[in-house]
Design an enzyme around this catalytic site. Sequence first.
Site, PDB file in Angstrom:
ATOM      1  N   LYS A  78      -2.584  -5.620  -2.190  1.00 59.88           N
ATOM      2  CA  LYS A  78      -2.804  -5.719  -3.631  1.00 59.88           C
ATOM      3  C   LYS A  78      -3.879  -6.766  -3.963  1.00 59.88           C
ATOM      4  O   LYS A  78      -4.404  -7.422  -3.077  1.00 59.88           O
ATOM      5  CB  LYS A  78      -1.478  -6.064  -4.318  1.00 59.88           C
ATOM      6  CG  LYS A  78      -0.399  -4.990  -4.096  1.00 59.88           C
ATOM      7  CD  LYS A  78      -0.783  -3.661  -4.721  1.00 59.88           C
ATOM      8  CE  LYS A  78       0.352  -2.662  -4.756  1.00 59.88           C
ATOM      9  NZ  LYS A  78       0.684  -2.047  -3.460  1.00 59.88           N
TER      10      LYS A  78
HETATM   11  C1  LIG Z   1       2.734   2.035  -8.141  1.00 57.10           C
HETATM   12  C2  LIG Z   1       3.554   1.207  -7.225  1.00 57.10           C
HETATM   13  N1  LIG Z   1       4.765   0.799  -7.626  1.00 57.10           N
HETATM   14  C3  LIG Z   1       5.554   0.032  -6.855  1.00 57.10           C
HETATM   15  C4  LIG Z   1       5.140  -0.365  -5.602  1.00 57.10           C
HETATM   16  C5  LIG Z   1       6.038  -1.191  -4.751  1.00 57.10           C
HETATM   17  O1  LIG Z   1       5.467  -2.447  -4.467  1.00 57.10           O
HETATM   18  P1  LIG Z   1       6.065  -3.361  -3.311  1.00 57.10           P
HETATM   19  O2  LIG Z   1       5.441  -2.916  -2.027  1.00 57.10           O
HETATM   20  O3  LIG Z   1       5.657  -4.757  -3.693  1.00 57.10           O
HETATM   21  O4  LIG Z   1       7.537  -3.192  -3.325  1.00 57.10           O
HETATM   22  C6  LIG Z   1       3.884   0.026  -5.140  1.00 57.10           C
HETATM   23  C7  LIG Z   1       3.422  -0.398  -3.808  1.00 57.10           C
HETATM   24  O5  LIG Z   1       2.440  -0.042  -3.289  1.00 57.10           O
HETATM   25  C8  LIG Z   1       3.079   0.833  -5.969  1.00 57.10           C
HETATM   26  O6  LIG Z   1       1.873   1.243  -5.561  1.00 57.10           O
END
Ligand SMILES: Cc1ncc(COP(=O)(O)O)c(C=O)c1O
Length: 386
Positions: A186
């Site tokens: 990210k």
């Molecule tokens: C649109 C979206 N929502 C939620 C997430 C979940 O993030 P995390 O990996 O921090 O749990 C991601 C992860 O890539 C995502 O792209």
Amino acid sequence: MKPRKDFLQFARPTITDDEIAEVVECLKSGWITTGPKVKKFEEMLADYHQAPHALCINSATAGLHLALLSLGPKEGDEVITTSYTFVATLNTIVQAGFKPVLVDIDPKTYQIDGAQVEKAITSKTKAIMPVHYAGAPADLDVIYSLAGKHNLKVIEDAAHSIGTEYKGKRVGSFGDIQVFSFHPNKNMTTGEGGAIVCRDEDTVKKMNVYKFHGIDRDAFNRFSKSGSQEYDVIYPGYKYNMLDMQAALGLHQLPKLDGFIEKRTHLANRYYDLLADVDALILPEAPKYDHKHAWHLFIPLLDTDKAGLSRNDFIGKLKELNIGTGLHYQACHLFTYYKETYGYKKGNFPNTEYVTERCLSLPLFPTMTEKDQDDVVAAIKYVLKG
Ligand SMILES: Cc1ncc(COP(=O)(O)O)c(C=O)c1O
């Protein structure tokens, strides 16, 4: 064409000596779990979003789950979101006890289609969960006006969009609940991790309790000199806390975020210039409303007819030339669980299906050089020439 010397990943975190020194200091301090560094990072995040509260958690997935639980789901309640997202968006809706109701996207900007959200609202709808896709904002005026009209909550899946702005306001500086991700791909990272921003005191309290075993006070109070050893449990909660080791990274990433976004923006604009004459690539369109794109991802679509090869073959050929790409994402309604449980099938969301069959994410990260980017473009042009 010869492959480039080393493999170019599509994403890479920017970690420098500041982050490393802070992590080492944390490790030597005797306090590595949730503690003062998380507290300070939460204050910085709240400040960045001009919000009264930010809660750090160990992933955006955890954050979405907590945000959904805070709505107090009841049997049959529904949450509207899109199929074009990472499956965590849908999984957490199910885990919290809601039925996911999916709608389609705009095929050019990839953002949730407000008109379809309106059509999907029923007496069971409890919340709308827009995803700010790739770092551009969803059309929040439309979403919040529907939410206001139907008395719904909005949980913004802002995993891609720390630093994004909508009509002059930072995502997270207004609205109900926003959930950010600090996964290494990210725009800023804490290794793994995330944050929830929320303006409502009671909701924050609920999420705090769910976050740590359902205990009514956090571990830092429990173990510090001023805290007490006893606690009560008011819900069979989760273990979603961020560690000080992770926050040590965040303390130095957040102040650099706007600079990271500037570099990403420069490279994204350069992709538009360098790829303008590549017929077989359909470049992403910016939403028409005023916004600042955080450029988490640069996602063109491969026009498979013009290219004469499938997206997956294209990705494979780029890999042979040492160019990495990402696949963000597959259509969630076509995963087995969602097909079998909710009856979704191919054809339900034509725009999502069109995009997910053609999308690929090109390398984009702050330390990527123009030479790296030239290699990507040269490889694309070479493969497409056949
Ligand atoms: C649109 C979206 N929502 C939620 C997430 C979940 O993030 P995390 O990996 O921090 O749990 C991601 C992860 O890539 C995502 O792209």
